[in-house]
Design a protein around this motif. Structure first.
Motif, PDB file in Angstrom:
ATOM      1  N   UNK A 201     -39.473 -13.572  47.573  1.00  0.00           N
ATOM      2  CA  UNK A 201     -39.119 -12.216  47.145  1.00  0.00           C
ATOM      3  C   UNK A 201     -37.663 -11.916  47.497  1.00  0.00           C
ATOM      4  N   UNK A 202     -37.234 -12.347  48.676  1.00  0.00           N
ATOM      5  CA  UNK A 202     -35.859 -12.117  49.108  1.00  0.00           C
ATOM      6  C   UNK A 202     -34.857 -12.823  48.193  1.00  0.00           C
ATOM      7  N   UNK A 203     -35.115 -14.072  47.860  1.00  0.00           N
ATOM      8  CA  UNK A 203     -34.198 -14.815  46.996  1.00  0.00           C
ATOM      9  C   UNK A 203     -34.199 -14.235  45.582  1.00  0.00           C
ATOM     10  N   UNK A 204     -35.357 -13.768  45.111  1.00  0.00           N
ATOM     11  CA  UNK A 204     -35.394 -13.112  43.802  1.00  0.00           C
ATOM     12  C   UNK A 204     -34.459 -11.906  43.791  1.00  0.00           C
ATOM     13  N   UNK A 205     -34.400 -11.195  44.913  1.00  0.00           N
ATOM     14  CA  UNK A 205     -33.489 -10.062  45.019  1.00  0.00           C
ATOM     15  C   UNK A 205     -32.024 -10.475  44.940  1.00  0.00           C
ATOM     16  N   UNK A 206     -31.725 -11.693  45.367  1.00  0.00           N
ATOM     17  CA  UNK A 206     -30.338 -12.165  45.357  1.00  0.00           C
ATOM     18  C   UNK A 206     -29.888 -12.648  43.980  1.00  0.00           C
ATOM     19  N   UNK A 207     -30.823 -13.156  43.168  1.00  0.00           N
ATOM     20  CA  UNK A 207     -30.419 -13.770  41.891  1.00  0.00           C
ATOM     21  C   UNK A 207     -30.932 -13.016  40.667  1.00  0.00           C
ATOM     22  N   UNK A 208     -31.768 -11.988  40.867  1.00  0.00           N
ATOM     23  CA  UNK A 208     -32.430 -11.374  39.719  1.00  0.00           C
ATOM     24  C   UNK A 208     -31.809 -10.097  39.209  1.00  0.00           C
ATOM     25  N   UNK A 209     -30.521  -9.897  39.467  1.00  0.00           N
ATOM     26  CA  UNK A 209     -29.892  -8.625  39.118  1.00  0.00           C
ATOM     27  C   UNK A 209     -29.984  -8.341  37.618  1.00  0.00           C
ATOM     28  N   UNK A 210     -30.553  -7.177  37.304  1.00  0.00           N
ATOM     29  CA  UNK A 210     -30.647  -6.738  35.920  1.00  0.00           C
ATOM     30  C   UNK A 210     -31.747  -7.395  35.114  1.00  0.00           C
ATOM     31  N   UNK A 211     -32.500  -8.318  35.698  1.00  0.00           N
ATOM     32  CA  UNK A 211     -33.546  -9.030  34.962  1.00  0.00           C
ATOM     33  C   UNK A 211     -34.826  -8.187  34.946  1.00  0.00           C
ATOM     34  N   UNK A 212     -35.258  -7.813  33.749  1.00  0.00           N
ATOM     35  CA  UNK A 212     -36.403  -6.908  33.631  1.00  0.00           C
ATOM     36  C   UNK A 212     -37.697  -7.549  34.113  1.00  0.00           C
ATOM     37  N   UNK A 213     -37.845  -8.861  33.919  1.00  0.00           N
ATOM     38  CA  UNK A 213     -39.051  -9.539  34.410  1.00  0.00           C
ATOM     39  C   UNK A 213     -39.096  -9.508  35.940  1.00  0.00           C
ATOM     40  N   UNK A 214     -37.935  -9.703  36.557  1.00  0.00           N
ATOM     41  CA  UNK A 214     -37.877  -9.637  38.024  1.00  0.00           C
ATOM     42  C   UNK A 214     -38.207  -8.236  38.513  1.00  0.00           C
TER      43      UNK A 214
END
Length: 464
Positions: A180-193
């Motif tokens: 979840x933490x890494x998703x926060x680092x790379x998922x900027x603006x991604x609607x699926x995230x």
């Protein structure tokens, strides 16, 4: 060259064949007389720049990446993983690589593990492999990495073994928490995230996971109409208070002035029965619509009904952010200042008045009363400091600060009073004489220096 990037760029242009980085005839042991630059840190950027060259054939790029993925070292795969992690970064430069999906899937699997159906448990890899994979994920194709991370988040049980990873919130975290933490680092603006994190916030009962998800949720939001519309839609439909709080907070960050967001936040503020949600909504509403009367009215009501001092301090802070010059907010803060017995609350409220009560006679009078009645030196110092902000040239304030300088024995209080004086007075002979006397009598070196600086600021041309 002056800049290392120029050196790397021209070095990449000079390389004609990827054999320069990795011998083409490598099998499973070092080729005599050849360097393996793929394992030399200083060559990594050159390799990536080479892969980004348009004049290098796609077939050559594909062959090089395949050689990295299939690398054999004959020493328990130590170099195999390094080569593979380089391949993960390489496909971000050559996104048409046919191996891209397989590479990202494998790296994420190494980083977070997989569910072993035979053993019916979540299995992970050695720490070094795990850590190397997690470092590689932000460097690879983010769209693919996000997709794989979402699968991990949706399938990984919360109760899996707590392997030590990068510490989050000062605690050891689970595989799920780190994903979840890494998703926060790379998922900027991604609607699926965004959707995945919202679903997790709604479903999890684990407070640590919930906190990590909230932090990640805040990181990935971008100010764009599509994201704002998605958040508003969620705000309209969700029944989960955790989700409402996170979405409301996020709208406060990314939707300034948005009329639809303002309307739905007002509606939620009026209808929700959850106190934490109300606070989050009121703060966010004030952020995206400063001076909003509904938000200010709610915060004033909360300020006057709560008995929790921490909540009072937090609400005072929020009012200072959104209620500049608002007479009702100023009056509420004055009432709090005069009724609370908590010195921390008095100090923070004095500061808030200093932020929103510029020139207000009631606020000035309240701070003077606090200055003269409190026995707490920190509170007295806060009152003195904030009087300097809201009462330029006010003779009553000047007189109160002079009395304070004459009576206090606390050096920090003297410093606050002295700094406020030079803010509100310019060239006043009485103040200059008082500061000269203070300069001659104080034994505190910091105060002496501070007074000297003040005299230089307010005594232009004075011969005393």
């Amino acid at each position: 060259f002056y800049h290392a990037t120029f050196q790397e760029y021209f070095a990449a242009l000079a390389v004609e064949d990827w054999d320069y980085f990795l011998p083409r005839n490598h099998v499973d042991c070092p080729v005599a007389g050849k360097r393996y630059r793929i394992f030399e840190k200083q060559w990594k950027q050159v390799i990536l720049l080479w892969l980004g060259r348009e004049d290098v054939a796609d077939e050559e790029k594909e062959a090089f990446i395949r050689a990295l993925v299939e690398f054999e070292d004959g020493v328990r795969d130590f170099y195999f993983y390094q080569a593979y992690f380089l391949a993960a970064a390489a496909i971000n430069e050559f996104t048409f690589c046919s191996l891209a999906g397989e590479i990202v899937r494998q790296v994420v699997k190494w980083g977070f593990g997989y569910f072993n159906f035979e053993k019916q448990e979540w299995q992970t890899f050695f720490n070094l492999i795990e850590e190397g994979a997690r470092k590689a994920i932000p460097e690879t194709i983010r769209r693919l990495a996000i997709s794989e991370l979402i699968q991990i988040i949706e399938s990984c049980p919360e109760e899996n073994s707590q392997k030590k990873a990068v510490s989050i919130l000062g605690k050891p975290v689970t595989v799920l928490g780190e994903a979840v933490s890494i998703l926060g680092k790379i998922g900027q603006g991604n609607l699926e995230a965004i959707a995945t994190l919202i679903h997790l916030l709604e479903a999890t009962k684990n407070e640590d996971i919930c906190q990590i998800a909230r932090l990640s949720f805040e990181k990935i939001l971008l100010i764009n109409p599509e994201v704002i519309a998605t958040l508003i839609r969620i705000l309209k439909t969700t029944e989960y208070e955790h989700t409402r709080q996170s979405v409301a907070y996020s709208l406060g960050k990314i939707a300034p002035g948005n009329p639809v967001a303002i309307a739905y936040l007002i509606r939620l503020l009026k209808t929700t029965e959850d106190e934490h949600t109300r606070q989050s909504v009121a703060y966010s509403l004030g952020n995206i619509d400063p001076g909003n009367s509904v938000a200010i009215a709610y915060l004033i009501r909360l300020l006057e009904t709560t008995e929790d001092e921490h909540t009072r301090q937090r609400v005072a802070f929020w009012l200072e952010q959104i209620a500049q010059g608002n007479l009702e907010a100023i009056a509420a803060l004055i009432r709090l200042l005069e009724t609370t017995e908590d010195e921390d609350t008095r100090g923070s409220t004095a500061y808030s008045l200093g932020e929103i009560g510029q020139g207000n006679p009631e606020a000035i009078a309240a701070l003077i009363r606090l200055l003269e009645t409190t026995e707490d030196e920190d509170t007295r110092g806060s009152a003195a400091y904030n009087l300097g902000k809201i009462a330029p040239g006010n003779p009553e304030v000047i007189a109160a600060l002079i009395r304070l300088l004459e009576t206090t024995e606390n050096e920090r209080t003297r410093q606050s009073a002295e700094k406020s004086l030079w803010r509100i007075v310019e060239g006043n002979q009485e103040i200059i004489a008082m500061l000269i006397c203070l300069l001659e009598t104080t034994e505190d070196e910091f105060t002496r220096r501070s007074v000297a600086v003040s005299l230089s600021k307010i005594a232009h041309g004075n011969s005393a």
